[in-house]
Design a protein around this motif. Sequence first.
Motif, PDB file in Angstrom:
ATOM      1  N   HIS A 261       1.504  -1.714  70.236  1.00 59.94           N
ATOM      2  CA  HIS A 261       1.605  -2.537  69.032  1.00 59.94           C
ATOM      3  C   HIS A 261       2.102  -1.651  67.901  1.00 59.94           C
ATOM      4  O   HIS A 261       1.559  -0.572  67.664  1.00 59.94           O
ATOM      5  N   THR A 262       3.151  -2.093  67.222  1.00 61.41           N
ATOM      6  CA  THR A 262       3.691  -1.330  66.094  1.00 61.41           C
ATOM      7  C   THR A 262       3.624  -2.158  64.816  1.00 61.41           C
ATOM      8  O   THR A 262       3.811  -3.372  64.837  1.00 61.41           O
ATOM      9  N   THR A 263       3.340  -1.442  63.738  1.00 65.07           N
ATOM     10  CA  THR A 263       3.303  -2.047  62.408  1.00 65.07           C
ATOM     11  C   THR A 263       4.053  -1.114  61.464  1.00 65.07           C
ATOM     12  O   THR A 263       3.760   0.080  61.440  1.00 65.07           O
TER      13      THR A 263
ATOM     14  N   ASP B 135       9.398   4.102  60.599  1.00 63.14           N
ATOM     15  CA  ASP B 135       8.153   4.791  60.280  1.00 63.14           C
ATOM     16  C   ASP B 135       7.070   3.751  60.544  1.00 63.14           C
ATOM     17  O   ASP B 135       6.972   2.763  59.813  1.00 63.14           O
ATOM     18  N   GLU B 136       6.294   3.943  61.624  1.00 56.32           N
ATOM     19  CA  GLU B 136       5.392   2.891  62.080  1.00 56.32           C
ATOM     20  C   GLU B 136       4.015   3.439  62.429  1.00 56.32           C
ATOM     21  O   GLU B 136       3.872   4.585  62.840  1.00 56.32           O
ATOM     22  N   TRP B 137       3.028   2.573  62.307  1.00 52.35           N
ATOM     23  CA  TRP B 137       1.720   2.816  62.886  1.00 52.35           C
ATOM     24  C   TRP B 137       1.804   2.224  64.284  1.00 52.35           C
ATOM     25  O   TRP B 137       2.219   1.079  64.465  1.00 52.35           O
ATOM     26  N   THR B 138       1.439   3.012  65.271  1.00 50.17           N
ATOM     27  CA  THR B 138       1.539   2.591  66.661  1.00 50.17           C
ATOM     28  C   THR B 138       0.171   2.664  67.325  1.00 50.17           C
ATOM     29  O   THR B 138      -0.529   3.672  67.194  1.00 50.17           O
ATOM     30  N   THR B 139      -0.187   1.611  68.022  1.00 48.14           N
ATOM     31  CA  THR B 139      -1.406   1.594  68.817  1.00 48.14           C
ATOM     32  C   THR B 139      -1.009   1.319  70.257  1.00 48.14           C
ATOM     33  O   THR B 139      -0.326   0.328  70.537  1.00 48.14           O
ATOM     34  N   ASP B 140      -1.406   2.210  71.157  1.00 44.86           N
ATOM     35  CA  ASP B 140      -1.170   2.039  72.586  1.00 44.86           C
ATOM     36  C   ASP B 140      -2.510   1.820  73.270  1.00 44.86           C
ATOM     37  O   ASP B 140      -3.469   2.560  73.020  1.00 44.86           O
TER      38      ASP B 140
END
Length: 194
Positions: A184-186, A164-169
Amino acid sequence: MHDSAFCRVPRPRFGVGAPAGVDLFSGRWRDGRTGVRSRQLEHTFCSCLPWIMGSAHEGDAVSDPIQDDVEAELIAFARVWAEAIVSNDAERIAEFADDDWVMVSESGTESGRRFLSLVASGELTPSAMDTVGEIRVRVHGDTAILTSRVTNTAHFAGEQFDADEWTTDVLVRRDGKWRCVLTHTTPARSDTSE
């Protein structure tokens, strides 16, 4: 009066000829060399005009049809790319990524080529990828940033992993086609929604 946070209007190039600036009647940038810049810039500026003239209030939505079209295109891009990833077809996934695609996570950076090679070998098999909530889209010329919360499941070396991640592309548009250059995943906290 003009607050660039409300209007993503690029600065004009200055040069010889007519003075550079904004024609407030047409909403067009004029630069010294080329005259009127672009239709997209014209629409962007016109959508910001209420902010500049003081007739809009913070929180008012001013719709820009061109921006809305690009955002819809990018949201569709993200959904189709997620389908490609779950298909476990490395060539299909690669169609969405730049050759220099880099993935960043809590364990550091990894080349997107490594991800693609693991999928191609069958060692990594993503089986689910779902967006939780809406995808946040920001467009800056030929660069776009997509941020969303994503849940996914994959098998690696015979073991199942759920995330379960916050993803920025970060995407760039080259030759009219969007490609991802950075992911980027957090990890998301379980008590966070959006």
